[in-house]
Design a protein around this motif. Structure first.
Motif, mmCIF file in Angstrom:
data_model
loop_
_atom_site.group_PDB
_atom_site.id
_atom_site.type_symbol
_atom_site.label_atom_id
_atom_site.label_comp_id
_atom_site.label_asym_id
_atom_site.label_seq_id
_atom_site.Cartn_x
_atom_site.Cartn_y
_atom_site.Cartn_z
ATOM 1 N N ARG A 199 6.597 17.585 24.524
ATOM 2 C CA ARG A 199 6.907 18.489 23.408
ATOM 3 C C ARG A 199 7.822 17.795 22.409
ATOM 4 N NH1 ARG A 199 9.902 22.822 23.798
ATOM 5 N NH2 ARG A 199 10.967 22.094 25.666
ATOM 6 N N GLU A 200 8.877 17.154 22.935
ATOM 7 C CA GLU A 200 9.858 16.534 22.051
ATOM 8 C C GLU A 200 9.291 15.316 21.324
ATOM 9 O OE1 GLU A 200 14.448 14.850 22.399
ATOM 10 O OE2 GLU A 200 13.632 16.193 23.939
ATOM 11 N N GLY A 251 15.672 18.109 22.506
ATOM 12 C CA GLY A 251 16.852 17.411 22.009
ATOM 13 C C GLY A 251 16.807 17.272 20.500
ATOM 14 N N GLU A 252 17.970 17.177 19.880
ATOM 15 C CA GLU A 252 18.026 17.030 18.430
ATOM 16 C C GLU A 252 17.688 15.604 18.003
ATOM 17 O OE1 GLU A 252 21.779 18.343 17.041
ATOM 18 O OE2 GLU A 252 21.500 20.419 17.688
ATOM 19 N N VAL A 253 18.031 14.623 18.846
ATOM 20 C CA VAL A 253 17.778 13.223 18.538
ATOM 21 C C VAL A 253 17.143 12.569 19.770
ATOM 22 C CG1 VAL A 253 18.775 11.030 17.801
ATOM 23 C CG2 VAL A 253 19.777 13.181 17.002
ATOM 24 N N ARG A 254 16.018 11.932 19.593
ATOM 25 C CA ARG A 254 15.301 11.349 20.725
ATOM 26 C C ARG A 254 16.127 10.300 21.459
ATOM 27 N NH1 ARG A 254 9.331 10.497 17.879
ATOM 28 N NH2 ARG A 254 8.639 12.670 18.029
ATOM 29 N N ALA A 255 16.893 9.497 20.717
ATOM 30 C CA ALA A 255 17.703 8.463 21.358
ATOM 31 C C ALA A 255 18.710 9.075 22.323
ATOM 32 C CB ALA A 255 18.423 7.624 20.299
ATOM 33 N N ALA A 256 19.229 10.248 21.973
ATOM 34 C CA ALA A 256 20.177 10.932 22.849
ATOM 35 C C ALA A 256 19.488 11.419 24.120
ATOM 36 C CB ALA A 256 20.825 12.099 22.109
ATOM 37 N N THR A 257 18.295 11.962 23.981
ATOM 38 C CA THR A 257 17.534 12.385 25.158
ATOM 39 C C THR A 257 17.284 11.210 26.099
ATOM 40 O OG1 THR A 257 16.426 14.154 23.930
ATOM 41 C CG2 THR A 257 15.362 13.405 25.947
ATOM 42 N N LEU A 258 16.929 10.058 25.537
ATOM 43 C CA LEU A 258 16.667 8.882 26.358
ATOM 44 C C LEU A 258 17.935 8.408 27.053
ATOM 45 C CD1 LEU A 258 14.200 6.872 24.094
ATOM 46 C CD2 LEU A 258 13.681 8.336 26.049
ATOM 47 N N GLY A 312 19.288 -1.437 15.039
ATOM 48 C CA GLY A 312 19.500 -1.377 13.600
ATOM 49 C C GLY A 312 19.624 0.021 13.042
ATOM 50 N N ASN A 313 19.707 1.039 13.908
ATOM 51 C CA ASN A 313 19.786 2.424 13.443
ATOM 52 C C ASN A 313 21.116 3.023 13.915
ATOM 53 O OD1 ASN A 313 19.499 5.348 13.311
ATOM 54 N ND2 ASN A 313 17.331 4.997 12.921
ATOM 55 N N ALA A 314 22.101 3.047 13.035
ATOM 56 C CA ALA A 314 23.439 3.510 13.407
ATOM 57 C C ALA A 314 23.451 4.975 13.831
ATOM 58 C CB ALA A 314 24.408 3.281 12.247
ATOM 59 N N ALA A 315 22.643 5.806 13.166
ATOM 60 C CA ALA A 315 22.611 7.230 13.502
ATOM 61 C C ALA A 315 22.124 7.442 14.933
ATOM 62 C CB ALA A 315 21.722 7.992 12.514
ATOM 63 N N ASN A 316 21.088 6.708 15.333
ATOM 64 C CA ASN A 316 20.594 6.818 16.700
ATOM 65 C C ASN A 316 21.610 6.278 17.700
ATOM 66 O OD1 ASN A 316 18.205 8.085 16.113
ATOM 67 N ND2 ASN A 316 16.991 6.218 16.045
ATOM 68 N N GLN A 317 22.302 5.199 17.340
ATOM 69 C CA GLN A 317 23.335 4.655 18.226
ATOM 70 C C GLN A 317 24.438 5.676 18.453
ATOM 71 O OE1 GLN A 317 24.841 0.889 16.890
ATOM 72 N NE2 GLN A 317 22.840 -0.101 16.900
ATOM 73 N N VAL A 318 24.877 6.327 17.397
ATOM 74 C CA VAL A 318 25.928 7.338 17.522
ATOM 75 C C VAL A 318 25.470 8.486 18.412
ATOM 76 C CG1 VAL A 318 27.191 9.114 16.248
ATOM 77 C CG2 VAL A 318 27.103 6.780 15.362
ATOM 78 N N ALA A 319 24.248 8.958 18.207
ATOM 79 C CA ALA A 319 23.726 10.059 19.015
ATOM 80 C C ALA A 319 23.656 9.672 20.490
ATOM 81 C CB ALA A 319 22.350 10.473 18.504
ATOM 82 N N ALA A 320 23.198 8.443 20.764
ATOM 83 C CA ALA A 320 23.095 7.980 22.143
ATOM 84 C C ALA A 320 24.477 7.822 22.771
ATOM 85 C CB ALA A 320 22.328 6.663 22.200
ATOM 86 N N LEU A 321 25.430 7.297 22.023
ATOM 87 C CA LEU A 321 26.791 7.132 22.540
ATOM 88 C C LEU A 321 27.447 8.482 22.824
ATOM 89 C CD1 LEU A 321 28.136 4.203 20.318
ATOM 90 C CD2 LEU A 321 27.714 4.131 22.790
ATOM 91 N N ARG A 322 27.220 9.426 21.956
ATOM 92 C CA ARG A 322 27.776 10.768 22.191
ATOM 93 C C ARG A 322 27.217 11.368 23.475
ATOM 94 N NH1 ARG A 322 27.373 13.096 15.976
ATOM 95 N NH2 ARG A 322 29.383 12.263 15.247
ATOM 96 N N MET A 323 25.908 11.206 23.665
ATOM 97 C CA MET A 323 25.298 11.716 24.891
ATOM 98 C C MET A 323 25.870 11.008 26.115
ATOM 99 S SD MET A 323 23.209 13.883 26.251
ATOM 100 C CE MET A 323 22.131 14.458 24.929
ATOM 101 N N ALA A 324 26.054 9.698 26.012
ATOM 102 C CA ALA A 324 26.622 8.944 27.134
ATOM 103 C C ALA A 324 28.016 9.443 27.463
ATOM 104 C CB ALA A 324 26.661 7.454 26.786
ATOM 105 N N TYR A 325 28.818 9.699 26.451
ATOM 106 C CA TYR A 325 30.183 10.176 26.700
ATOM 107 C C TYR A 325 30.168 11.527 27.409
ATOM 108 C CZ TYR A 325 35.062 11.367 26.001
ATOM 109 O OH TYR A 325 36.356 11.719 26.226
ATOM 110 N N ILE A 326 29.269 12.415 26.986
ATOM 111 C CA ILE A 326 29.172 13.741 27.614
ATOM 112 C C ILE A 326 28.914 13.622 29.111
ATOM 113 C CG2 ILE A 326 27.706 15.801 27.776
ATOM 114 C CD1 ILE A 326 27.358 15.587 24.706
#
Length: 400
Positions: A199-200, A251-258, A312-326
């Motif tokens: 779905r996502e 998920g709002e950002v696929r990188a975060a889901t991954l 090369g995608n800072a927005a995806n990096q931030v989303a993934a890092l936020r998810m990792a911190y959670i």
């Protein structure tokens, strides 16, 4: 998006540069542009960046080869469907059609007053079918899925490696059977997990292809453990699988889901390894070792797709890092595996926490693996702890 959808008719009668509109059943109102051949390059470069130029019909007399070449020279139109309108359509197509990715030659009637609606509808359906993938590749074998397929397939364990006829029931404690039952129930979450991924990732090809392989492998985990239990007289009820049928929110950002799945697979691998280390019965010890190896492979594959999105995608990096911190910063309520968070009504929530009691440092080892993946993702060897992730996020916010 329907208001931004456009088709272009180049070198076709009536020869006018004014735009007009068309209403299609599936797409609603779309804009039809009729640029003049002399203005074609300027049209391509000045078209509103928000516009989706889905289809171009080029008249055979409008220097079709050079017109299509001009189209493909602008990167944003590499997915636009191109057709050549030719009275001789139906015969052999020129070799340059393949070179410049021309769909087909169509007769003038296809873009006439009666045929243009159907032609545009079919062409736009083809354009929309798989073309919104941000990691789209021109050639199928260039997709990341195909790059990891051989490694993933050749490291798969075979059912012949597991002989359930050799189970020694006397070597199993009730605690072992309890852990085995919990592990089997936990693995029933795979099917709704695969549903949610698809779905996502709707409209994406590469990761979705891998999800089919991942889902098939994960389905074997519950099956082999349930078959083992059946051999020792323990029946697993279907209702445990049905507990998890509800979907979780996309998920709002696929990188975060991954990133979430990188961590959960790393933890699952560590817990299976801990289970195998403490059980004396050789068949289930072998099974748990194989499943732990599977989860480690899954972690690695998820990380490949995550890094692809983050490169090369800072927005995806931030989303993934936020998810990792959670997931990494607070383990006060157990390991916080998704099965326990998204399915709190399921028996697997307590089961995960029971298994965690086997070896407390198993989760520490898993999270160390996750941290190494995070360092690769952002190319920063200084990240060692969740606190470092938080500091990294602050520094990235300042730079933005």
């Amino acid at each position: 998006m329907s208001g931004d959808t456009r088709i272009a008719l180049l070198g076709l009668s009536p020869d006018a540069s004014t735009a007009e509109e068309m209403v299609l059943p599936r797409f609603g109102r779309i804009t039809v542009d009729r640029p003049e051949r002399a203005d074609w390059e300027r049209y391509l470069h000045e078209l509103d960046p928000q516009a989706d130029l889905g289809v171009v019909f080029v008249g055979a007399e409008a220097s079709a080869l050079s017109a299509v070449r001009d189209l493909r020279s602008v990167g944003r139109f590499d997915r636009t469907r191109a057709y050549v309108v030719d009275p001789g359509a139906g015969g052999p197509v020129p070799g340059w059609f393949e070179t410049w990715d021309v769909e087909d030659a169509v007769p003038p009637s296809a873009v006439g007053e009666e045929g243009i609606g159907q032609s545009a509808e079919l062409a736009l359906r083809a354009h929309r079918a798989l073309m919104r993938d941000e990691l789209y590749t021109h050639f199928y074998l260039d997709m990341t899925f195909n790059k990891i397929f051989d490694w993933f397939e050749t490291t798969r364990w075979d059912w012949n490696e597991v002989d359930l006829g050799k189970i020694d029931r006397a070597m199993l404690s009730e605690r072992d059977v309890d852990f085995l039952t919990e592990a089997a129930v936990i693995e029933f979450g795979t099917l709704p997990g695969a549903h949610n991924f698809l779905r996502e990732w709707q409209g994406e090809a590469s990761f979705s292809s891998w999800v089919l392989m991942w889902g098939a492998e994960e389905a074997r985990h519950s099956l082999v453990q349930a078959r083992y239990l059946d051999r020792i007289g323990v029946k697993v009820r279907s209702k445990h699988a049905l507990y998890k049928r509800e979907p979780y929110p996309p998920g709002e950002v696929r990188a975060a889901t991954l990133m979430m799945n990188v961590i959960s697979e790393a933890r699952a691998s560590a817990l299976y390894k801990a289970l195998s280390a403490q059980v004396p019965e050789p068949v289930i010890r072998r099974i748990w070792k194989l499943l732990g190896r599977d989860e480690a492979r899954h972690c690695r594959a998820f990380s490949v797709f995550m890094r692809e999105l983050c490169d090369g995608n800072a927005a995806n990096q931030v989303a993934a890092l936020r998810m990792a911190y959670i997931w990494l910063a607070d383990r006060s309520n157990g390991i916080k595996h998704p099965a326990g968070v998204f399915y709190p009504h399921s028996t697997s929530t307590d089961g995960i926490r029971k298994i965690e009691t086997i070896q407390h440092d198993a989760v520490d080892a898993a999270d160390a693996t996750a941290m190494s993946i995070i360092r690769l993702m952002v190319d920063d060897d200084s990240l060692e702890t969740p606190r470092d992730i938080k500091a990294k996020l602050r520094s990235m916010a300042r730079r933005s």
